[in-house]
Design a protein around this motif. Structure first.
Motif, PDB file in Angstrom:
ATOM      1  N   GLU A 270       0.814  -1.220   0.000  1.00 35.85           N
ATOM      2  CA  GLU A 270       0.000   0.000   0.000  1.00 35.85           C
ATOM      3  C   GLU A 270       0.849   1.272   0.000  1.00 35.85           C
ATOM      4  N   THR A 271       1.917   1.271   0.785  1.00 35.92           N
ATOM      5  CA  THR A 271       2.767   2.479   0.849  1.00 35.92           C
ATOM      6  C   THR A 271       3.408   2.749  -0.511  1.00 35.92           C
ATOM      7  N   GLY A 272       3.865   1.672  -1.142  1.00 33.11           N
ATOM      8  CA  GLY A 272       4.502   1.817  -2.452  1.00 33.11           C
ATOM      9  C   GLY A 272       3.511   2.348  -3.480  1.00 33.11           C
ATOM     10  N   ALA A 273       2.294   1.834  -3.472  1.00 30.03           N
ATOM     11  CA  ALA A 273       1.274   2.275  -4.428  1.00 30.03           C
ATOM     12  C   ALA A 273       0.928   3.743  -4.184  1.00 30.03           C
ATOM     13  N   ALA A 274       0.773   4.094  -2.912  1.00 29.51           N
ATOM     14  CA  ALA A 274       0.416   5.478  -2.578  1.00 29.51           C
ATOM     15  C   ALA A 274       1.521   6.441  -3.008  1.00 29.51           C
ATOM     16  N   HIS A 275       2.761   6.018  -2.800  1.00 28.52           N
ATOM     17  CA  HIS A 275       3.893   6.862  -3.173  1.00 28.52           C
ATOM     18  C   HIS A 275       3.949   7.049  -4.705  1.00 28.52           C
ATOM     19  N   ALA A 276       3.766   5.949  -5.424  1.00 29.11           N
ATOM     20  CA  ALA A 276       3.817   6.024  -6.896  1.00 29.11           C
ATOM     21  C   ALA A 276       2.692   6.908  -7.427  1.00 29.11           C
ATOM     22  N   LEU A 277       1.528   6.830  -6.796  1.00 27.87           N
ATOM     23  CA  LEU A 277       0.386   7.645  -7.225  1.00 27.87           C
ATOM     24  C   LEU A 277       0.658   9.126  -6.969  1.00 27.87           C
ATOM     25  N   LYS A 278       1.289   9.391  -5.830  1.00 28.21           N
ATOM     26  CA  LYS A 278       1.620  10.778  -5.475  1.00 28.21           C
ATOM     27  C   LYS A 278       2.636  11.368  -6.476  1.00 28.21           C
ATOM     28  N   GLU A 279       3.599  10.555  -6.840  1.00 28.92           N
ATOM     29  CA  GLU A 279       4.602  11.013  -7.814  1.00 28.92           C
ATOM     30  C   GLU A 279       3.962  11.237  -9.188  1.00 28.92           C
ATOM     31  N   LEU A 280       3.027  10.365  -9.529  1.00 31.80           N
ATOM     32  CA  LEU A 280       2.313  10.536 -10.799  1.00 31.80           C
ATOM     33  C   LEU A 280       1.526  11.846 -10.765  1.00 31.80           C
ATOM     34  N   GLU A 281       0.895  12.113  -9.639  1.00 32.68           N
ATOM     35  CA  GLU A 281       0.128  13.353  -9.521  1.00 32.68           C
ATOM     36  C   GLU A 281       1.035  14.571  -9.694  1.00 32.68           C
ATOM     37  N   ALA A 282       2.203  14.516  -9.040  1.00 30.93           N
ATOM     38  CA  ALA A 282       3.134  15.647  -9.158  1.00 30.93           C
ATOM     39  C   ALA A 282       3.539  15.853 -10.614  1.00 30.93           C
ATOM     40  N   SER A 283       3.743  14.761 -11.354  1.00 28.42           N
ATOM     41  CA  SER A 283       4.148  14.904 -12.758  1.00 28.42           C
ATOM     42  C   SER A 283       2.993  15.474 -13.592  1.00 28.42           C
ATOM     43  N   CYS A 284       1.762  15.102 -13.248  1.00 29.67           N
ATOM     44  CA  CYS A 284       0.608  15.657 -13.978  1.00 29.67           C
ATOM     45  C   CYS A 284       0.508  17.165 -13.744  1.00 29.67           C
TER      46      CYS A 284
ATOM     47  N   ILE B 245      -6.177   6.240 -11.131  1.00 33.01           N
ATOM     48  CA  ILE B 245      -5.572   7.168 -12.095  1.00 33.01           C
ATOM     49  C   ILE B 245      -6.650   8.109 -12.638  1.00 33.01           C
ATOM     50  N   GLY B 246      -7.841   7.576 -12.877  1.00 29.51           N
ATOM     51  CA  GLY B 246      -8.950   8.422 -13.331  1.00 29.51           C
ATOM     52  C   GLY B 246      -9.297   9.491 -12.304  1.00 29.51           C
ATOM     53  N   ASP B 247      -9.370   9.086 -11.046  1.00 31.50           N
ATOM     54  CA  ASP B 247      -9.691  10.067  -9.991  1.00 31.50           C
ATOM     55  C   ASP B 247      -8.631  11.167  -9.943  1.00 31.50           C
ATOM     56  N   LEU B 248      -7.396  10.735 -10.111  1.00 33.23           N
ATOM     57  CA  LEU B 248      -6.293  11.705 -10.098  1.00 33.23           C
ATOM     58  C   LEU B 248      -6.422  12.698 -11.268  1.00 33.23           C
ATOM     59  N   TYR B 249      -6.652  12.181 -12.463  1.00 33.33           N
ATOM     60  CA  TYR B 249      -6.823  13.053 -13.634  1.00 33.33           C
ATOM     61  C   TYR B 249      -7.968  14.047 -13.395  1.00 33.33           C
ATOM     62  N   ARG B 250      -9.052  13.531 -12.856  1.00 34.16           N
ATOM     63  CA  ARG B 250     -10.232  14.394 -12.679  1.00 34.16           C
ATOM     64  C   ARG B 250      -9.943  15.505 -11.669  1.00 34.16           C
ATOM     65  N   GLN B 251      -9.118  15.176 -10.660  1.00 38.93           N
ATOM     66  CA  GLN B 251      -8.732  16.216  -9.704  1.00 38.93           C
ATOM     67  C   GLN B 251      -7.834  17.263 -10.356  1.00 38.93           C
ATOM     68  N   VAL B 252      -6.890  16.775 -11.148  1.00 38.70           N
ATOM     69  CA  VAL B 252      -5.899  17.685 -11.716  1.00 38.70           C
ATOM     70  C   VAL B 252      -6.490  18.508 -12.858  1.00 38.70           C
ATOM     71  N   TRP B 253      -7.229  17.849 -13.733  1.00 30.86           N
ATOM     72  CA  TRP B 253      -7.640  18.519 -14.974  1.00 30.86           C
ATOM     73  C   TRP B 253      -9.135  18.783 -15.098  1.00 30.86           C
ATOM     74  N   GLY B 254      -9.936  18.140 -14.283  1.00 32.56           N
ATOM     75  CA  GLY B 254     -11.382  18.308 -14.420  1.00 32.56           C
ATOM     76  C   GLY B 254     -11.901  17.620 -15.670  1.00 32.56           C
TER      77      GLY B 254
END
Lengths: 545, 132
Positions: free
Chosen positions: A490-504, A528-537
């Motif tokens: 879980e920690t690894g997944a959360a970290h990778a998602l956070k880094e992906l968000e920063a790159s977006c 990933i979809g939730d992340l995109y929707r947060q970043v870009w709408g």
């Protein structure tokens, strides 16, 4: 003509170009006459990219395939490869993939029986492993799916992660992505999608990432097919494809991280449709290559001969396939495939005879292969390149389509470019202008569709009910999603998602390395979809009707 | 004074965004004088709410998926407004057409003419031909 049939009010091509009863040398415009004698393999390539035509390399047999669970899709891909398909295309489930939803998203749960009908459910790289199990992707040209723009990076990164885990060298991996604006924002408008500007950023990231790490991969593929089957006519399809390419290449130039000439070479794998207007569509493909050559030389100063040759994949028009008397569609598929061969394509998919009912059954899929194999081996079609070259009619049509297509490019540029024409709904309105034409002509009796308007057989014993698929795709996807959540670090997944968000959030970064890491850490599609929707709408969908 | 136009709610049952067929049908119905409300890709409960809020005379389901999803939507609509007529078009294999016919829902698969669809809408909303 039989009094039972009405002559059309005027003879035209499908896109409305007036045609005469016969053609002579004076019908070919002078500037086109000057290049008529240029041989295939020579610039501007309207007569084909290669001097030897299909003698040295036949077209790739390349069918859309997939449904149900990843193992169902795997089985179908293997069936097609065993039957002579020479590349494969992965289809992802439309509910989940196109929307970047996991199966437990309320909008998917409400339609749970639809899950898997149009492609396999792949929510994590584990599913992609199952789908590709036993398929030699190091030597087989693969299409990773990701037709819809926001899904492209996920589908590609999943495929490449499987390759990397198999110990394959990504720099040698053959295949293609898609991330198609025509499908996403024009033909098959999803309920939620990242805005076009974010989509352009994703595509530019993919193009640059492939430029650096996957030189044998076609990063994105413009599929004007999806414009055509939504209503754009032949020259609009051509013009819109060029306008789309301008958008990609101008963006690469603006970003300044990759040589635009290198990018141009990577964007030259494109997709058109062929319909049943044989000569118009064969001419369209000839005009496309000529326009590509002109665009690249004049606008971007490209001189590399490889880049100047547009490579074309054709899918025979699904909308030509009738619901009534579906076996007639084998004939229609054959004629549209013939058109593609006459136009000189590098790759082809023939829509299934059950297209109006479902995704292809195994038998319909096999027929799509056999049509192409008969054309390749039994007709002598592959002996001579560009056999239509020099036909007064075809050369005149090629020139006319090109002229009208450049005019359409100009119209799109006046709208502010291809993306702006999608955002405003202008392009949708152009498609809409043409959508009712066939219905009107059928109602007026000037258009005959065999088995539909005429030669009907209401008690046909040859019924086809479409391919039913499987009934456990949703349940299995739900179990697998739960397993990923239970078992992953879980920690690894959360970290990778956070880094992906920063790159977006940082336009200076390329998201693809971070997407690869996220998939490697078992991050799921919906996250990933939730992340995109947060970043870009969400894209503000224009009024379609 | 003429009666107000009959109101039709058109929705997509699946998360499949192909809109060409629905677009052609919607415009034919508008041209015939109906007031067409485009509901988009909404779920059963959302369709029921839209049908009530918009006080429609007919619901048109654009089907692009499994019959079970469509049957559930029909049941939800019937529970809320049993008298409201429903018709369906889109990707409808013969077996789905038969199933929906059993439920009293008329189907217009690919190959149906716009004339047939408009006539059905007029009949189902109780208007004379040519007057929506």
């Amino acid at each position: 003509m039989d009094s039972h049939f009405k002559a059309p009010p005027a003879y035209t091509t499908r896109s409305g170009i007036p045609v005469k009863a016969s053609y002579g040398p004076d019908d070919v415009p002078a500037e086109h006459r000057a290049i008529m004698g240029i041989l295939p393999g020579q610039a501007p390539y309207h007569r084909g990219c290669f001097a030897q035509g299909y003698r040295t390399k036949s077209w790739r047999i390349f069918q859309l395939s997939g449904f149900g669970k990843p193992e169902d899709e795997n089985e179908r891909i293997k069936f097609l490869l065993k039957n002579g398909e020479t590349g494969f295309i992965m289809e992802h489930d439309r509910n989940t993939a196109d929307h970047l939803y996991n199966v437990d998203h309320p909008d998917v749960v409400a339609r749970r029986e639809d899950v898997g009908l149009t492609g396999a459910v792949m929510q994590s790289v584990r599913d992609t492993h199952i789908c590709l199990d036993g398929i030699p992707i190091e030597s087989t040209y693969g299409h990773a799916g990701g037709g819809v723009v926001q899904h492209g990076p996920f589908a590609l990164a999943a495929y490449w992660t499987v390759a990397r885990r198999r110990g394959l060298d990504l720099s040698q991996l053959p295949g293609t992505g898609q991330s198609d604006f025509f499908l996403t924002y024009l033909g098959c408008v999803t309920k939620q999608q990242v805005p076009t500007a974010a989509g352009l950023r994703l595509n530019a990231d993919i193009i640059e990432f492939c430029g650096e790490h996957l030189p044998k991969w076609v990063p994105v593929s413009i599929a004007a097919y999806n414009g055509g089957d939504t209503g754009l006519n032949a020259y609009q399809e051509l013009g819109a494809l060029i306008a789309n390419a301008i958008e990609y290449l101008d963006e690469i130039k603006r970003r300044g991280r990759m040589d635009v000439k290198a990018a141009a070479s990577r964007c030259g794998g494109v997709n058109f449709r062929t319909t049943l207007d044989i000569f118009e569509d064969a001419s369209k493909l000839r005009a496309a290559r000529k326009m590509w050559h002109r665009l690249l030389t004049e606008r971007y100063g490209v001189t590399d001969e490889r880049a100047l040759r547009m490579r074309i994949h054709v899918v025979t028009s699904g909308s030509m396939m009738t619901y009534q008397q579906p076996f007639n569609n084998i004939v229609r598929g054959t004629l549209m495939a013939l058109t593609a061969v006459l136009g000189g394509v590098q790759s082809m998919g023939v829509s299934g005879y059950d297209e109006a009912l479902s995704v292809p059954s195994e038998h319909a899929h096999q027929m799509s292969l056999r049509i192409q194999q008969v054309l390749q081996h039994e007709t002598n079609l592959c002996a001579v390149a560009d056999p239509l070259g020099g036909s007064y009619y075809v050369e005149s049509l090629t020139a006319e389509l090109e002229k009208r297509a450049w005019e359409f490019v100009e119209l799109i540029q006046q709208q502010g470019g291809f993306l702006a024409s999608l955002d405003s709904g202008w392009m949708h309105a152009r498609a809409r202008d043409n959508q009712s034409a066939d219905f009107k002509a059928e109602a007026e009796g000037t258009k005959v569709v065999v088995g539909v308007t005429h030669y009907r057989d209401d008690a046909s014993p040859f019924l086809v009910d479409g391919f039913p698929g499987v009934n456990d795709a949703y349940d299995v996807a739900k179990e697998r999603l739960d397993a990923v959540r239970r078992e992953r670090h879980e920690t690894g997944a959360a970290h990778a998602l956070k880094e992906l968000e920063a790159s977006c959030r940082d336009p200076q970064k390329n998201i693809m390395p971070f997407m690869m890491n996220a998939l490697d850490a078992d991050v799921t599609l919906g996250e990933i979809g939730d992340l995109y929707r947060q970043v870009w709408g969400d894209w503000q969908t224009p009024e379609l009707v | 004074m003429s009666a107000p136009a009959r109101r039709i709610l058109l929705v997509k049952t699946a998360l499949d965004g192909h809109w060409r067929g629905l677009s052609v049908v919607a415009r034919a119905l508008r041209d015939a004088g109906f007031h067409v409300i485009m509901g988009g890709m909404i779920t059963g409960p959302e369709i029921v709410r839209a049908a009530i809020d918009e006080d429609v005379d007919l619901v048109g389901l654009n089907v692009g998926g499994h019959a079970a999803v469509v049957e559930r939507i029909i049941a939800e609509l019937r529970a809320a407004r049993p008298e409201l007529p429903i018709f369906a078009g889109g990707v409808l294999p013969p077996s789905t057409c038969r199933r929906l016919a059993e439920l009293g829902v008329e189907t217009y698969p690919p190959g149906s003419s716009l004339e047939q669809i408009v006539e059905a809408a007029q009949r189902l909303t109780g208007v004379e031909a040519g007057k929506a």
